[in-house]
Design a protein around this motif. Structure first.
Motif, PDB file in Angstrom:
ATOM      1  N   SER A  98       0.573  -1.438  -0.011  1.00 57.91           N
ATOM      2  CA  SER A  98       0.196   0.265   0.269  1.00 57.91           C
ATOM      3  C   SER A  98       0.605   1.707   0.087  1.00 57.91           C
ATOM      4  N   CYS A  99       1.725   1.339   0.602  1.00 56.60           N
ATOM      5  CA  CYS A  99       3.521   2.300   0.426  1.00 56.60           C
ATOM      6  C   CYS A  99       4.013   2.640  -0.409  1.00 56.60           C
ATOM      7  N   LYS A 100       3.924   2.117  -1.425  1.00 58.26           N
ATOM      8  CA  LYS A 100       4.701   2.438  -2.504  1.00 58.26           C
ATOM      9  C   LYS A 100       5.273   3.659  -3.346  1.00 58.26           C
ATOM     10  N   ASN A 101       3.710   4.266  -3.056  1.00 65.99           N
ATOM     11  CA  ASN A 101       4.238   5.665  -3.830  1.00 65.99           C
ATOM     12  C   ASN A 101       4.213   6.298  -2.268  1.00 65.99           C
ATOM     13  N   HIS A 102       4.687   6.297  -1.079  1.00 64.49           N
ATOM     14  CA  HIS A 102       5.188   7.213   0.132  1.00 64.49           C
ATOM     15  C   HIS A 102       6.343   6.491   0.173  1.00 64.49           C
ATOM     16  N   SER A 103       7.243   7.990   0.689  1.00 66.56           N
ATOM     17  CA  SER A 103       8.965   7.591   0.835  1.00 66.56           C
ATOM     18  C   SER A 103       9.226   8.096   2.400  1.00 66.56           C
ATOM     19  N   ASP A 104       8.090   7.815   3.286  1.00 63.99           N
ATOM     20  CA  ASP A 104       7.851   8.432   4.756  1.00 63.99           C
ATOM     21  C   ASP A 104       6.392   8.239   5.419  1.00 63.99           C
ATOM     22  N   PHE A 105       6.619   7.263   6.564  1.00 65.49           N
ATOM     23  CA  PHE A 105       5.639   6.794   7.196  1.00 65.49           C
ATOM     24  C   PHE A 105       5.448   5.970   7.965  1.00 65.49           C
ATOM     25  N   LEU A 106       4.240   6.119   8.895  1.00 61.50           N
ATOM     26  CA  LEU A 106       4.390   5.110  10.281  1.00 61.50           C
ATOM     27  C   LEU A 106       3.553   3.990   9.836  1.00 61.50           C
ATOM     28  N   LEU A 107       4.276   2.170  10.252  1.00 62.55           N
ATOM     29  CA  LEU A 107       3.421   1.633   9.893  1.00 62.55           C
ATOM     30  C   LEU A 107       2.865   1.356  11.918  1.00 62.55           C
ATOM     31  N   LEU A 108       1.701   1.055  11.991  1.00 65.13           N
ATOM     32  CA  LEU A 108       1.209   0.832  13.078  1.00 65.13           C
ATOM     33  C   LEU A 108       0.802  -0.842  13.186  1.00 65.13           C
ATOM     34  N   LEU A 109       0.939  -2.306  13.814  1.00 62.15           N
ATOM     35  CA  LEU A 109       0.812  -3.190  13.595  1.00 62.15           C
ATOM     36  C   LEU A 109       0.274  -2.825  15.253  1.00 62.15           C
TER      37      LEU A 109
END
Ligand SMILES: [Zn+2]
Length: 388
Positions: free
Chosen positions: A205-216
């Motif tokens: 889902s984050c292919k187009n995002h260079s900066d993010f937080l994944l919260l599991l």
């Protein structure tokens, strides 16, 4: 080798890996690659021709995907390299053979992992790996190693599982060395949340995002932060643990030594304690009609948004990717998070956050394991990909 030659080799490797990383995200033409890498089109063409002749890249059929006359798009041959993906958590251990294009064949699966000694689990999984290599000598040459997604925290440089709660029999287990001993393959590990963040960055889902937080969010709470397309680790190589950020400074004592940790309230079993709901699915299914369920779900949204705002303040992120049980009924729950987080951002004169739902395509957990190894290769200045 003199310094100049070594530098030239390093630059060549760096540019090739950069090109592969871009093409793994999306097909692109030589001109687009030249622009994104910052090289001349002539330099990129030389690099591309070399990779095409080594069967590492493929040219896509322009007629089928382009309208009008456009340059030929390139992609990475999904079968150019392989890695074994090794996924381990408290419930299950899975192993698969994964191509760099993200295609996976599952080879081994074991449930009730806690019921077995670590060496027994590793023996069985490595038997499946060795058996596959014996039966597939042609693919064997393209196998880079074993990528492991397992519960953290980890001693990353030494590949040792440190002290994940509820996983005591694995504490201090040198998983990378044990797998290498049995298979002869290079092995890299990272924790489940980091592996999932890297998976969503490359394939999900984050292919187009260079900066993010994944919260599991499921039986525990894990987090992985991607900054500038790389997983963020602190000075001691550890990942930020949002699950152990306190949301109540006089709150419950957590196993980590801190008080009032997010995980002690918002991990699904903690949230549902003393409630009539057996699991998160039961809760979210009735939340629209039942006030008690709605209130409990609202409480979860308040817990998570409190910690998310802390993360946003610290890392200046704009995108959150939710993963785990919490993505059941994603649209409904994400609206609750938006309602709590965006007013705070408005005060700070910041744009609303983007909430994404993690990819859960077939075998995503096993692929996330293999991708730990692909990422180690593609981001390393010392590991050389075969044929490059
Ligand atoms: Zn804690």
């Amino acid at each position: 080798m003199n310094k100049q030659v070594r530098n030239a080799d390093y630059t060549k490797q760096y540019n090739r890996k950069m090109l592969l990383k871009l093409l793994l995200k999306a097909p692109a033409s030589r001109a687009e690659l030249a622009r994104d890498i910052g090289l001349t089109k002539a330099s990129v063409s030389i690099m591309v021709d070399e990779l095409l002749s080594n069967n590492i890249l493929q040219e896509l059929d322009c007629e089928h995907i382009c309208r009008g006359r456009k340059p030929t798009p390139l992609t990475v041959n999904p079968c150019a390299f392989y890695a074994f993906g090794f996924f381990l958590n408290r419930e299950v251990c899975k192993v698969g053979i994964v191509g760099i294009g993200g295609q996976c064949t599952e080879l081994f699966s074991l449930s009730d992992v806690i019921g077995y000694a670590p060496s027994t689990v590793i023996d069985m999984a490595c038997h499946a790996i060795n058996d596959y290599m014996d039966k597939h000598p042609r693919i064997r040459k393209k196998i880079l190693g074993v990528g492991i997604s397992c519960p953290g925290r980890l001693d990353l440089p030494n590949g040792i599982i440190l002290n994940p709660p509820g996983f005591e029999s694995w504490h201090g287990y040198a998983i990378c060395n044990e797998i290498k001993k049995r298979t002869g393959l290079l092995s890299y590990a990272c924790d489940n949340a980091d592996a999932l963040a890297l998976y969503n960055l490359r394939y999900g889902s984050c292919k187009n995002h260079s900066d993010f937080l994944l919260l599991l969010v499921d039986t525990g709470i894990g987090s992985g932060i991607v900054m500038k397309n790389k997983i963020y680790h602190g000075a001691g190589n550890a990942s930020p643990e949002l699950g152990h950020v306190s949301i109540k400074f006089m709150g419950r004592q957590c196993g980590c030594g801190n008080k009032g940790c997010l995980e002690a309230y918002a991990a699904i079993p903690m949230l549902l304690e003393n409630s009539p709901y057996k699991n998160y699915y039961d809760l979210i299914t009735v939340a629209k009609e039942d006030k008690d369920a709605y209130d409990l779900l609202s409480l979860e949204a308040t817990y998570l948004s409190t910690a998310i705002v802390t993360a946003l303040n610290m890392f200046d992120l704009k995108t959150i990717c939710l993963a785990g049980d919490i993505i059941t009924g994603f649209d409904y729950f994400s609206q609750m998070l938006h309602e709590r987080i965006n007013p705070v951002l408005a005060v700070q004169k910041k744009a609303p956050i983007q909430l994404l739902c993690a990819d859960t395509s077939a075998n995503y957990e096993t692929i996330s394991g293999a991708n730990v190894l692909f990422s180690s290769y593609l981001d390393s200045s010392s590991l050389t990909l075969p044929g490059l």
